[in-house]
Design a protein around this motif. Structure first.
Motif, mmCIF file in Angstrom:
data_model
loop_
_atom_site.group_PDB
_atom_site.id
_atom_site.type_symbol
_atom_site.label_atom_id
_atom_site.label_comp_id
_atom_site.label_asym_id
_atom_site.label_seq_id
_atom_site.Cartn_x
_atom_site.Cartn_y
_atom_site.Cartn_z
ATOM 1 N N GLN A 19 76.226 -8.784 48.649
ATOM 2 C CA GLN A 19 75.804 -8.389 47.310
ATOM 3 C C GLN A 19 76.937 -7.670 46.586
ATOM 4 O O GLN A 19 77.185 -7.899 45.415
ATOM 5 C CB GLN A 19 74.575 -7.477 47.399
ATOM 6 C CG GLN A 19 73.353 -8.150 47.977
ATOM 7 C CD GLN A 19 72.714 -9.110 46.993
ATOM 8 O OE1 GLN A 19 72.440 -8.756 45.864
ATOM 9 N NE2 GLN A 19 72.519 -10.347 47.408
ATOM 10 N N LYS A 76 73.680 -0.959 39.230
ATOM 11 C CA LYS A 76 73.004 -2.200 38.831
ATOM 12 C C LYS A 76 72.655 -3.075 40.036
ATOM 13 O O LYS A 76 71.717 -3.869 39.976
ATOM 14 C CB LYS A 76 73.900 -3.010 37.891
ATOM 15 C CG LYS A 76 74.263 -2.255 36.642
ATOM 16 C CD LYS A 76 73.815 -2.992 35.403
ATOM 17 C CE LYS A 76 74.012 -2.106 34.212
ATOM 18 N NZ LYS A 76 72.880 -2.144 33.297
ATOM 19 N N ILE A 77 73.447 -2.988 41.089
ATOM 20 C CA ILE A 77 73.247 -3.913 42.210
ATOM 21 C C ILE A 77 72.739 -3.186 43.454
ATOM 22 O O ILE A 77 71.722 -3.569 44.035
ATOM 23 C CB ILE A 77 74.572 -4.645 42.558
ATOM 24 C CG1 ILE A 77 75.155 -5.325 41.320
ATOM 25 C CG2 ILE A 77 74.354 -5.634 43.685
ATOM 26 C CD1 ILE A 77 74.291 -6.395 40.717
ATOM 27 N N PRO A 118 69.259 -0.268 43.028
ATOM 28 C CA PRO A 118 67.924 -0.864 42.834
ATOM 29 C C PRO A 118 67.394 -1.536 44.101
ATOM 30 O O PRO A 118 66.198 -1.485 44.377
ATOM 31 C CB PRO A 118 68.157 -1.899 41.733
ATOM 32 C CG PRO A 118 69.391 -1.469 41.033
ATOM 33 C CD PRO A 118 70.231 -0.770 42.059
ATOM 34 N N GLN A 119 68.297 -2.149 44.870
ATOM 35 C CA GLN A 119 67.848 -2.781 46.117
ATOM 36 C C GLN A 119 67.613 -1.733 47.195
ATOM 37 O O GLN A 119 66.642 -1.807 47.955
ATOM 38 C CB GLN A 119 68.880 -3.806 46.589
ATOM 39 C CG GLN A 119 69.092 -4.924 45.594
ATOM 40 C CD GLN A 119 69.941 -6.043 46.165
ATOM 41 O OE1 GLN A 119 69.715 -6.519 47.260
ATOM 42 N NE2 GLN A 119 70.934 -6.468 45.406
ATOM 43 N N ARG A 161 64.290 0.083 47.002
ATOM 44 C CA ARG A 161 63.160 -0.725 47.471
ATOM 45 C C ARG A 161 63.064 -0.759 48.994
ATOM 46 O O ARG A 161 61.978 -0.777 49.551
ATOM 47 C CB ARG A 161 63.278 -2.147 46.934
ATOM 48 C CG ARG A 161 62.592 -2.233 45.588
ATOM 49 C CD ARG A 161 63.001 -3.433 44.829
ATOM 50 N NE ARG A 161 63.359 -3.011 43.486
ATOM 51 C CZ ARG A 161 63.610 -3.833 42.500
ATOM 52 N NH1 ARG A 161 63.592 -5.122 42.702
ATOM 53 N NH2 ARG A 161 63.894 -3.378 41.320
ATOM 54 N N VAL A 163 60.215 -7.398 40.830
ATOM 55 C CA VAL A 163 60.766 -8.316 41.807
ATOM 56 C C VAL A 163 60.747 -7.729 43.204
ATOM 57 O O VAL A 163 61.173 -6.616 43.432
ATOM 58 C CB VAL A 163 62.223 -8.620 41.437
ATOM 59 C CG1 VAL A 163 62.747 -9.703 42.337
ATOM 60 C CG2 VAL A 163 62.314 -9.042 39.994
ATOM 61 N N LYS A 164 60.218 -8.480 44.131
ATOM 62 C CA LYS A 164 60.282 -8.062 45.518
ATOM 63 C C LYS A 164 61.444 -8.754 46.197
ATOM 64 O O LYS A 164 61.793 -9.872 45.858
ATOM 65 C CB LYS A 164 58.996 -8.443 46.236
ATOM 66 C CG LYS A 164 57.962 -7.378 46.109
ATOM 67 C CD LYS A 164 57.153 -7.314 47.382
ATOM 68 C CE LYS A 164 55.719 -7.077 47.021
ATOM 69 N NZ LYS A 164 54.792 -7.887 47.724
ATOM 70 N N ILE A 165 62.024 -8.075 47.153
ATOM 71 C CA ILE A 165 63.139 -8.677 47.869
ATOM 72 C C ILE A 165 62.620 -9.332 49.128
ATOM 73 O O ILE A 165 62.008 -8.681 49.965
ATOM 74 C CB ILE A 165 64.189 -7.619 48.218
ATOM 75 C CG1 ILE A 165 64.673 -6.960 46.945
ATOM 76 C CG2 ILE A 165 65.335 -8.249 48.965
ATOM 77 C CD1 ILE A 165 65.490 -5.736 47.190
ATOM 78 N N ILE A 166 62.812 -10.616 49.216
ATOM 79 C CA ILE A 166 62.405 -11.324 50.418
ATOM 80 C C ILE A 166 63.675 -11.784 51.119
ATOM 81 O O ILE A 166 64.516 -12.422 50.512
ATOM 82 C CB ILE A 166 61.542 -12.547 50.082
ATOM 83 C CG1 ILE A 166 60.513 -12.188 49.021
ATOM 84 C CG2 ILE A 166 60.889 -13.095 51.327
ATOM 85 C CD1 ILE A 166 59.985 -13.393 48.283
ATOM 86 N N ARG A 167 63.820 -11.435 52.375
ATOM 87 C CA ARG A 167 64.978 -11.924 53.126
ATOM 88 C C ARG A 167 64.529 -12.587 54.386
ATOM 89 O O ARG A 167 63.658 -12.109 55.041
ATOM 90 C CB ARG A 167 65.918 -10.776 53.460
ATOM 91 C CG ARG A 167 66.747 -10.423 52.290
ATOM 92 C CD ARG A 167 67.855 -9.466 52.628
ATOM 93 N NE ARG A 167 68.410 -8.955 51.398
ATOM 94 C CZ ARG A 167 69.190 -9.642 50.593
ATOM 95 N NH1 ARG A 167 69.554 -10.863 50.930
ATOM 96 N NH2 ARG A 167 69.632 -9.127 49.479
#
Lengths: 254, 281
Positions: free
Chosen positions: B179, B196-197, B200-201, B204, B277-281
């Motif tokens: 990222q 910004k990157i 925010p992640q 979560r 937005v959810k983070i799916i990995r």
């Protein structure tokens, strides 16, 4: 494809001079010398662990080098700070794992750079982004998040994100290696289009058909060295070195 | 590996599903037997407690009748309000300070980084009660008058900020390197990459740990009696003295605290699900 307007000074877009790099004791790049001319498509192939990805990543300083020089349009690659940031903005990079920003929609992924780095307005950035997404064929996915897209769609979106910065040259670090087989061609097709459009490209790949079809020049690396380079037909039909012959034999029949 | 396959994974796939395989017939029978046995044990336990209450006379009306009076509840609610005010203030300060400490520590500016690291480890290592004593005694000795609200809110916030700084840092470290590399490659400045990157992640990823720490903040405020700030616990103690009813009062107060923390949990899960937005990995 390496056309040069008559009389224009012949400064390579990317040039590596005597580049060496170590990972600890491991000598991963050994005296690499390489020039990429404007509009040229250079394909780098070689066995895994040969240093081809590392070389690709040194060009925008994702990997540092221990000695030698990297020149972008004749200027040394800046070491840090705003100059480096500016230079990176002018060089596109496409990753094996796509690396789309996971918390943003595809559209936001593509507009982020133009808005934050180029200072473009929201409307202009979005309309240009939509054009690019249309060009790579994922315009319908613009408002989804990366995890909702297939690998091939993600990689095409990542190419659009890179293109949105209007780069002087683009590096592709094994762009199809993480893809399911049925998705490889959709990404390669986009890259072929880019090459036809005159984009300067450095492509690290295992896709030999792509190399043969699109490359202006093929560079074969093994054990951190450039072992051989030449026109694709010449290289694939009449490899000059035993290393290259062994490598080509090992991947035949697939 | 492929993102498509990852995205296609059915919803509701949780850590539990990943850790345990689907039970077979024999295991299912064992689970039923285990469930019945443990339910019986719990019922027996409750019965024993109630019986013990009865035997020792804790069920006597004089220990419970004052809960029928509005004044009792008004006093408890005033305390509850005090707890909520102090906890929210301390929580907000701790979140901001924790974030700043983490940013300083990961800034790459060596002196700032060292200072933030020392401060983080200090607040994380010192018991919050000790910090409360500090704020109780030291400003007073220097001739500073500090309201009891801040004598409680500040030390609780400081203690939590050390932990939160580490929670945020764990989140930042959990954001995949790719990222940042992608952000670097489009020419984003380090500050923009962080805000910004990465952040925010990161936030979560660590929402569960943030909740856990906010619960700790609420529980930390129960030592308000040290600075005689009228929170729920302090007011309960007052009522205990005036009605001479220790067990029943503490029981009710415990239930109220459990409810508060249950609500924090529910609220934060709700907020987490709503952060778009959810983070799916």
């Amino acid at each position: 494809m390496a056309q040069q307007a008559p009389g224009e000074k012949n400064v390579p877009i990317i040039e590596l001079r005597h580049v060496d790099k170590y990972f600890g004791d491991l000598h991963v790049l050994k005296d690499i010398n390489l020039k990429v001319e404007k509009g040229e498509v250079l394909v780098v192939i070689g066995p895994s662990g040969s240093g081809k990805s590392t070389m690709c990543r040194t060009i925008n300083r994702l990997e540092t080098i221990d000695s030698g020089e990297i020149l972008i349009e004749g200027e040394p690659l800046p070491q840090e700070g705003k100059d480096l940031t500016r230079m990176r903005a002018e060089l596109g990079m496409v990753f094996q794992q796509f690396n789309l920003f996971a918390h943003m929609t595809i559209l936001d992924n593509v507009t982020l750079g133009p808005r934050e780095v180029l200072g473009m307005g929201k409307q202009e950035a979005e309309s240009r982004a939509m054009e690019l997404l249309k060009r790579v064929g994922v315009a319908e996915q613009a408002h989804k998040v990366p995890a909702q897209l297939s690998g091939g769609q993600q990689q095409r979106a990542a190419i659009a994100r890179s293109l949105a910065m209007q780069p002087k040259a683009m590096m592709f670090d094994e762009p199809t290696s993480a893809l399911d087989p049925e998705m490889i061609n959709e990404v390669l097709d986009v890259m072929v289009e880019l090459a036809r459009g005159g984009m300067t490209m450095v492509v690290v790949t295992h896709e030999m058909n792509f190399a043969r079809r699109v490359a202006d020049r093929v560079v074969f690396m093994a054990d951190g060295q450039i072992v051989e380079e030449g026109a694709p037909d010449e290289f694939f039909d009449h490899p000059a070195t035993q290393r290259a012959r062994d490598f080509l034999d090992s991947i035949k029949g697939h | 590996m492929s993102a498509l396959r990852r995205a296609a994974r059915p919803r509701g796939t949780s850590m539990r599903d990943a850790l345990y395989e689907e039970p077979g017939p024999r295991t299912r029978r064992k689970i039923v037997i285990g469930t019945v046995l443990s339910a019986l044990l719990v019922a027996a336990g409750i019965a024993a407690v109630v019986r013990q209450f009865y035997v020792t006379g804790q069920l006597a009306p004089r220990y419970w009748s004052f809960f029928l009076e509005w004044t009792t509840w008004r006093f408890l609610l005033q305390g509850l309000l005090g707890t909520v005010e102090v906890a929210i203030t301390a929580g907000v300060i701790a979140l901001v300070l924790g974030l700043l400490l983490m940013l300083g520590r990961t800034s790459g500016v060596a002196p700032l980084s060292v200072v933030c690291r020392v401060v983080t480890d200090f607040f994380r290592g010192v018991p919050s009660l000790l910090l409360i004593y500090f704020f109780f005694f030291v400003p007073a000795q220097l001739g500073l008058k500090m309201p009891s609200f801040w004598m409680l809110a500040l030390p609780v916030a400081l203690a939590a900020s050390g932990v939160l700084a580490e929670v945020f840092r764990a989140g930042v470290n959990a954001v995949p390197k790719g990222q940042v590399e992608a952000a670097v490659s489009i020419g984003l400045s380090p500050a923009k990459i962080m805000f910004k990157i990465v952040l925010p992640q990161a936030v979560r990823y660590v929402i569960p740990s943030l909740i856990a720490q906010l619960v700790v903040v609420v529980k930390d405020t129960t030592v308000a009696y040290v600075v005689s700030y009228p929170d729920l616990m302090q007011n309960a103690r007052v009522l205990i003295t005036s009605y001479d009813a220790l067990v029943s009062m503490y029981l009710v107060v415990a239930v109220i605290y459990i409810l508060i923390n249950f609500l924090i949990n529910k609220a934060s899960v709700y907020v987490a699900n709503r952060t778009g937005v959810k983070i799916i990995r």
